[in-house]
Design a protein around this motif. Sequence first.
Motif, PDB file in Angstrom:
ATOM      1  N   UNK A  66     -46.907  24.364   5.979  1.00 37.85           N
ATOM      2  CA  UNK A  66     -46.711  25.805   5.801  1.00 37.85           C
ATOM      3  C   UNK A  66     -47.594  26.593   6.766  1.00 37.85           C
ATOM      4  N   UNK A  67     -48.802  26.092   6.975  1.00 36.14           N
ATOM      5  CA  UNK A  67     -49.734  26.748   7.899  1.00 36.14           C
ATOM      6  C   UNK A  67     -49.182  26.715   9.324  1.00 36.14           C
ATOM      7  N   UNK A  68     -48.643  25.542   9.704  1.00 37.87           N
ATOM      8  CA  UNK A  68     -48.071  25.398  11.045  1.00 37.87           C
ATOM      9  C   UNK A  68     -46.858  26.305  11.209  1.00 37.87           C
ATOM     10  N   UNK A  69     -46.005  26.327  10.186  1.00 37.93           N
ATOM     11  CA  UNK A  69     -44.802  27.164  10.239  1.00 37.93           C
ATOM     12  C   UNK A  69     -45.169  28.640  10.338  1.00 37.93           C
ATOM     13  N   UNK A  70     -46.180  29.059   9.581  1.00 38.28           N
ATOM     14  CA  UNK A  70     -46.639  30.455   9.633  1.00 38.28           C
ATOM     15  C   UNK A  70     -47.194  30.792  11.008  1.00 38.28           C
ATOM     16  N   UNK A  71     -47.957  29.850  11.577  1.00 32.38           N
ATOM     17  CA  UNK A  71     -48.543  30.065  12.898  1.00 32.38           C
ATOM     18  C   UNK A  71     -47.453  30.150  13.964  1.00 32.38           C
ATOM     19  N   UNK A  72     -46.448  29.278  13.865  1.00 28.32           N
ATOM     20  CA  UNK A  72     -45.347  29.292  14.840  1.00 28.32           C
ATOM     21  C   UNK A  72     -44.530  30.576  14.721  1.00 28.32           C
ATOM     22  N   UNK A  73     -44.328  31.032  13.494  1.00 25.39           N
ATOM     23  CA  UNK A  73     -43.590  32.275  13.287  1.00 25.39           C
ATOM     24  C   UNK A  73     -44.347  33.455  13.879  1.00 25.39           C
ATOM     25  N   UNK A  74     -45.656  33.482  13.643  1.00 28.54           N
ATOM     26  CA  UNK A  74     -46.483  34.548  14.201  1.00 28.54           C
ATOM     27  C   UNK A  74     -46.465  34.502  15.726  1.00 28.54           C
ATOM     28  N   UNK A  75     -46.490  33.273  16.272  1.00 31.12           N
ATOM     29  CA  UNK A  75     -46.455  33.108  17.724  1.00 31.12           C
ATOM     30  C   UNK A  75     -45.146  33.643  18.299  1.00 31.12           C
TER      31      UNK A  75
END
Length: 252
Positions: free
Chosen positions: A192-201
């Motif tokens: 979830x952390x990775x997905x959130x970071x990728x979405x923000x990116x």
Amino acid sequence: MAAAGGEPSTQSGPDDLFNHFYTEVKQIEKRDSVLTSKQQIDRLLRPGSSYFNLNPFEVLQIDPEATDEELKKRFRALSILVHPDKNQDDPDRAQLAFEAVDKAYKNLLDPEQKKRAVDVIQAGREYVEHNMKEKKKQLKKDGKPQFLEEDDPEMFRQAVYKQTMKLFAELEIKRKEREAKDMHERKRAREEEIETAEKAKREREWQKNFEETRDGRVDSWRSFQAGKSKAKKEKKPRSFLKPPKVKMEQRE
């Protein structure tokens, strides 16, 4: 006190049985303490050792009431006996045996881990004693002799040993289940952390691209509007053909 013929007295209380139990344990420890290196390695790696070795006192063959100095001496003696350097004909198995001894010793050096192991052993003994009391109550109610095989110190020791191993195994299974659950939760949280970071990116990149191309879009729009205005000015008005005038004939 033993009854005539060498049979255990049915009047023996739990404390007497417990004393007999530890007497037997000490006798077995004294006997097993002279095992050879190979025999000790075989003992520590026997089938089911992954559960037998959960009891650090069982691994080191030492009484739970042993002093720290006795514990240290026992560890030194046993670790030397199973050390890979002393067993170069079977170094891999010796290494596994040595690791089991080392782990048990470190667990008993930790006051919290040691107390936990002692509590499990105590719980195993209390469980057997409770079952014995309940069985004798039922025998008395049924009018039958109140003698159990666990009244024999050796049988009592075996019953406590089995129950203790069962408790250690159950605790280990629960620990592994918690560990697996925690690992799953950590993995899910990480995903979830990775997905959130990728979405923000992706949002930042979109915003950056939007900002970088804004001037170009504005210029394009202005150019379009300017061209539209110019075309409008240069546009000639439409001319319509007028019908010819009809001359009226004069009457004579």
